[in-house]
Scaffold this motif. Structure first.
Motif, PDB file in Angstrom:
ATOM      1  N   ILE A 131     -30.096 -19.405 -63.644  1.00  0.00           N
ATOM      2  CA  ILE A 131     -29.502 -18.866 -64.874  1.00  0.00           C
ATOM      3  C   ILE A 131     -28.632 -19.945 -65.508  1.00  0.00           C
ATOM      4  O   ILE A 131     -27.921 -20.664 -64.800  1.00  0.00           O
ATOM      5  CB  ILE A 131     -28.635 -17.618 -64.558  1.00  0.00           C
ATOM      6  CG1 ILE A 131     -29.495 -16.534 -63.905  1.00  0.00           C
ATOM      7  CG2 ILE A 131     -27.969 -17.080 -65.816  1.00  0.00           C
ATOM      8  CD1 ILE A 131     -28.688 -15.388 -63.326  1.00  0.00           C
ATOM      9  N   LYS A 132     -28.672 -20.048 -66.831  1.00  0.00           N
ATOM     10  CA  LYS A 132     -27.836 -21.038 -67.510  1.00  0.00           C
ATOM     11  C   LYS A 132     -26.374 -20.796 -67.168  1.00  0.00           C
ATOM     12  O   LYS A 132     -25.922 -19.655 -67.120  1.00  0.00           O
ATOM     13  CB  LYS A 132     -28.035 -20.946 -69.027  1.00  0.00           C
ATOM     14  CG  LYS A 132     -29.398 -21.444 -69.487  1.00  0.00           C
ATOM     15  CD  LYS A 132     -29.517 -21.360 -70.999  1.00  0.00           C
ATOM     16  CE  LYS A 132     -30.876 -21.856 -71.464  1.00  0.00           C
ATOM     17  NZ  LYS A 132     -31.021 -21.744 -72.936  1.00  0.00           N
ATOM     18  N   GLN A 133     -25.652 -21.877 -66.965  1.00  0.00           N
ATOM     19  CA  GLN A 133     -24.258 -21.781 -66.522  1.00  0.00           C
ATOM     20  C   GLN A 133     -23.396 -20.967 -67.486  1.00  0.00           C
ATOM     21  O   GLN A 133     -22.527 -20.190 -67.073  1.00  0.00           O
ATOM     22  CB  GLN A 133     -23.673 -23.188 -66.360  1.00  0.00           C
ATOM     23  CG  GLN A 133     -22.418 -23.252 -65.523  1.00  0.00           C
ATOM     24  CD  GLN A 133     -22.641 -22.838 -64.074  1.00  0.00           C
ATOM     25  OE1 GLN A 133     -23.688 -23.127 -63.494  1.00  0.00           O
ATOM     26  NE2 GLN A 133     -21.674 -22.151 -63.492  1.00  0.00           N
ATOM     27  N   LYS A 134     -23.667 -21.099 -68.782  1.00  0.00           N
ATOM     28  CA  LYS A 134     -22.864 -20.377 -69.788  1.00  0.00           C
ATOM     29  C   LYS A 134     -23.103 -18.871 -69.727  1.00  0.00           C
ATOM     30  O   LYS A 134     -22.265 -18.087 -70.186  1.00  0.00           O
ATOM     31  CB  LYS A 134     -23.160 -20.894 -71.186  1.00  0.00           C
ATOM     32  CG  LYS A 134     -24.581 -20.631 -71.672  1.00  0.00           C
ATOM     33  CD  LYS A 134     -24.761 -21.115 -73.105  1.00  0.00           C
ATOM     34  CE  LYS A 134     -26.162 -20.793 -73.614  1.00  0.00           C
ATOM     35  NZ  LYS A 134     -26.355 -21.224 -75.018  1.00  0.00           N
ATOM     36  N   ASN A 135     -24.266 -18.457 -69.170  1.00  0.00           N
ATOM     37  CA  ASN A 135     -24.586 -17.031 -69.083  1.00  0.00           C
ATOM     38  C   ASN A 135     -24.207 -16.411 -67.743  1.00  0.00           C
ATOM     39  O   ASN A 135     -24.197 -15.185 -67.605  1.00  0.00           O
ATOM     40  CB  ASN A 135     -26.084 -16.804 -69.313  1.00  0.00           C
ATOM     41  CG  ASN A 135     -26.522 -17.194 -70.710  1.00  0.00           C
ATOM     42  OD1 ASN A 135     -25.726 -17.112 -71.648  1.00  0.00           O
ATOM     43  ND2 ASN A 135     -27.760 -17.621 -70.852  1.00  0.00           N
ATOM     44  N   LEU A 136     -23.897 -17.280 -66.772  1.00  0.00           N
ATOM     45  CA  LEU A 136     -23.693 -16.809 -65.400  1.00  0.00           C
ATOM     46  C   LEU A 136     -22.548 -15.802 -65.295  1.00  0.00           C
ATOM     47  O   LEU A 136     -22.635 -14.821 -64.545  1.00  0.00           O
ATOM     48  CB  LEU A 136     -23.437 -18.011 -64.481  1.00  0.00           C
ATOM     49  CG  LEU A 136     -23.802 -17.833 -63.002  1.00  0.00           C
ATOM     50  CD1 LEU A 136     -25.270 -17.489 -62.845  1.00  0.00           C
ATOM     51  CD2 LEU A 136     -23.485 -19.098 -62.226  1.00  0.00           C
ATOM     52  N   LYS A 137     -21.475 -16.029 -66.065  1.00  0.00           N
ATOM     53  CA  LYS A 137     -20.317 -15.135 -65.984  1.00  0.00           C
ATOM     54  C   LYS A 137     -20.481 -13.874 -66.839  1.00  0.00           C
ATOM     55  O   LYS A 137     -19.674 -12.954 -66.754  1.00  0.00           O
ATOM     56  CB  LYS A 137     -19.050 -15.878 -66.418  1.00  0.00           C
ATOM     57  CG  LYS A 137     -18.642 -16.983 -65.450  1.00  0.00           C
ATOM     58  CD  LYS A 137     -17.374 -17.672 -65.925  1.00  0.00           C
ATOM     59  CE  LYS A 137     -16.953 -18.779 -64.958  1.00  0.00           C
ATOM     60  NZ  LYS A 137     -15.720 -19.473 -65.415  1.00  0.00           N
ATOM     61  N   LYS A 138     -21.532 -13.848 -67.651  1.00  0.00           N
ATOM     62  CA  LYS A 138     -21.708 -12.728 -68.586  1.00  0.00           C
ATOM     63  C   LYS A 138     -22.768 -11.724 -68.143  1.00  0.00           C
ATOM     64  O   LYS A 138     -22.865 -10.650 -68.731  1.00  0.00           O
ATOM     65  CB  LYS A 138     -22.109 -13.261 -69.973  1.00  0.00           C
ATOM     66  CG  LYS A 138     -21.095 -14.171 -70.623  1.00  0.00           C
ATOM     67  CD  LYS A 138     -21.623 -14.636 -71.976  1.00  0.00           C
ATOM     68  CE  LYS A 138     -20.661 -15.597 -72.652  1.00  0.00           C
ATOM     69  NZ  LYS A 138     -21.198 -16.083 -73.954  1.00  0.00           N
ATOM     70  N   ILE A 139     -23.555 -12.062 -67.144  1.00  0.00           N
ATOM     71  CA  ILE A 139     -24.748 -11.250 -66.875  1.00  0.00           C
ATOM     72  C   ILE A 139     -24.441  -9.835 -66.400  1.00  0.00           C
ATOM     73  O   ILE A 139     -25.296  -8.954 -66.496  1.00  0.00           O
ATOM     74  CB  ILE A 139     -25.689 -11.941 -65.861  1.00  0.00           C
ATOM     75  CG1 ILE A 139     -24.978 -12.165 -64.530  1.00  0.00           C
ATOM     76  CG2 ILE A 139     -26.238 -13.225 -66.405  1.00  0.00           C
ATOM     77  CD1 ILE A 139     -25.925 -12.577 -63.438  1.00  0.00           C
TER      78      ILE A 139
END
Length: 439
Positions: free
Chosen positions: A381-389
């Motif tokens: 998963i893209k790092q920028k999306n990892l905290k939002k999933i």
């Protein structure tokens, strides 16, 4: 202006109550993001500024004092409107209802007027008047938070009016009544807001339950397609078994050994079909009491439902137990199946066009908890999306709803008192579920 120690102490208590209310509502806002919390917080901030200037202990500035009153009144209005429950305008279908509601509105105006005459602080009168209207125009709803707030103020005002308390209070030379009202308001609000918070929690749980069920039904078409694929092969096998039996019978070569062998084969296929139906039915059960259940069975239920999709995309799935296979946890089995299914479904979506796609499910156990790992080689998963999933409605898929992983997190944390984590690894991603072992 001179102040004795008792007056300073009383002012200090009032300041302290207001500060605690400000902190309390701000923290509640951070957790809930409800506008009425932050608007009440700002109202109390300006009320604190007003009462500090009103006390003349530290500084005197009439302009800032009046501005504080104005801003406190504005935020009081915002708070009351957002806290308001029910309809602003009553439904009037006949003259009787018109007369009754007009009478009630006059009661509000009169009591609100006396509230202001008694306490002489406009922001609290605004809140009282608007929430009083909320009650009388929605009598059948029985809103507890607003009811407690309004009845508390009303009873207090009526008693003070009956006993002509204000004149007596002033003649006795007690502390300013404006100070008293600040303390009473904070206490009444704290009690009512506790009820409101519980109501919000209850509504949130009901909403999550509804979303959970809707997310299941949203996958119905895909699930039915999976079930159809899974039924086709066993039904074909049963058809071949019947053809073989018929041929043997017609050629008079049907002996008991062959007959029993084919019957056993047919029963195996029927058992598989029956289990598939049971797994599908259990997955859609809306409610079930919590109990100790097998982790393996819960995982197998999810795999059974998705097995056609896995075969269709040539995805290799391994289920490995690094602990004894009959390990159990406490909760609702189909809820854990829902989590596993959601995570595997996400992996299937990213593995459809991958070379040698693979999903591994590893089950570990410590002395206190069970750890379920779901690993794929879908590129991560893209790092920028990892905290939002795990946030609601966040999705990287064009047709995604963004509720699958959010619900998975809610189920794990609230139904199982566990936690779910995600981590990018080489060539893919690893989801880890931590759940307490059954006693």
């Amino acid at each position: 202006m001179q102040f004795d120690i008792t007056s300073i102490l009383f002012y200090g208590i009032t300041f302290g109550i207001l500060i605690m209310t400000i902190v309390y509502t701000f923290v509640r806002y951070l957790y809930s993001k409800e506008i009425f919390y932050i608007s009440y917080c700002f109202m109390q901030i300006f009320s604190l500024a007003y009462i500090i200037l009103y006390s003349k202990i530290y500084i005197t500035n009439s302009l800032i004092q009046e501005l504080s009153l104005v801003f406190a009144s504005i935020f009081a209005l915002i708070f009351a409107i957002n806290y308001y429950e029910g309809k602003f305008l009553p439904k009037i279908s006949n003259y009787k209802e018109l007369f009754f509601n007009t009478f009630l509105l006059n009661v509000v105006i009169l009591t609100a007027f006396y509230h202001y005459i008694l306490f002489e602080y406009l922001p609290y009168t605004i809140i009282y008047a608007i929430l009083f209207i909320s009650i009388i125009f929605n009598l059948k709803q029985g809103f507890k938070p607003t009811l407690i707030y309004v009845i508390g103020w009303s009873v207090f005002c009526i008693l003070l009016f009956i006993f002509d308390f204000k004149d007596f209070y002033i003649k006795q030379g007690y502390f300013d009544l404006v100070l008293v009202v600040f303390a009473i308001e904070a206490m009444l609000f704290t009690i009512s807001i506790a009820y409101k918070y519980n109501d919000l929690k209850k509504q949130n749980k009901e909403f999550e339950k509804m979303i959970l069920q809707q997310s299941k039904f949203a996958k119905s078409g895909e699930m039915i397609a999976n079930i159809t694929h899974q039924f086709r092969q066993p039904l074909n096998n049963i058809s071949y078994i019947l053809i073989n039996l018929k041929k043997r019978f017609e050629s008079e070569k049907l002996d008991k050994f062959f007959f029993d062998k084919k019957i056993n084969q047919a029963n195996e296929q029927l058992t598989f079909l029956s289990k598939t139906i049971d797994d599908f039915k259990e997955f859609y059960l809306q409610e079930k009491e919590k109990d100790n259940f097998s982790v393996k069975e819960s995982i197998q239920n999810a795999i059974t439902i998705l097995s056609a999709d896995l075969k269709k995309h040539n995805i290799d799935l391994d289920l490995n137990f690094q602990t004894y296979e009959d390990i159990k946890v406490f909760g609702v089995k189909n809820e854990l199946s829902q989590v596993i299914l959601s995570l595997i479904s996400n992996s299937i979506d990213v593995l459809k066009n991958r070379y040698k796609p693979k999903i591994s499910i590893n089950v570990f156990a410590s002395s206190a908890e069970v750890i379920i790992e779901i690993i794929d080689n879908g590129g991560g998963i893209k790092q920028k999306n990892l905290k939002k999933i795990f946030e609601p409605y966040f999705s990287t898929k064009e047709e995604g709803t963004g509720i699958g992983l959010y619900l998975s997190k809610i189920i794990v944390e609230e139904s199982f008192s566990g936690k779910i984590q995600v981590l990018n690894i080489k060539d893919g991603v690893k989801f880890s579920i931590f759940i307490e072992k059954a006693i």
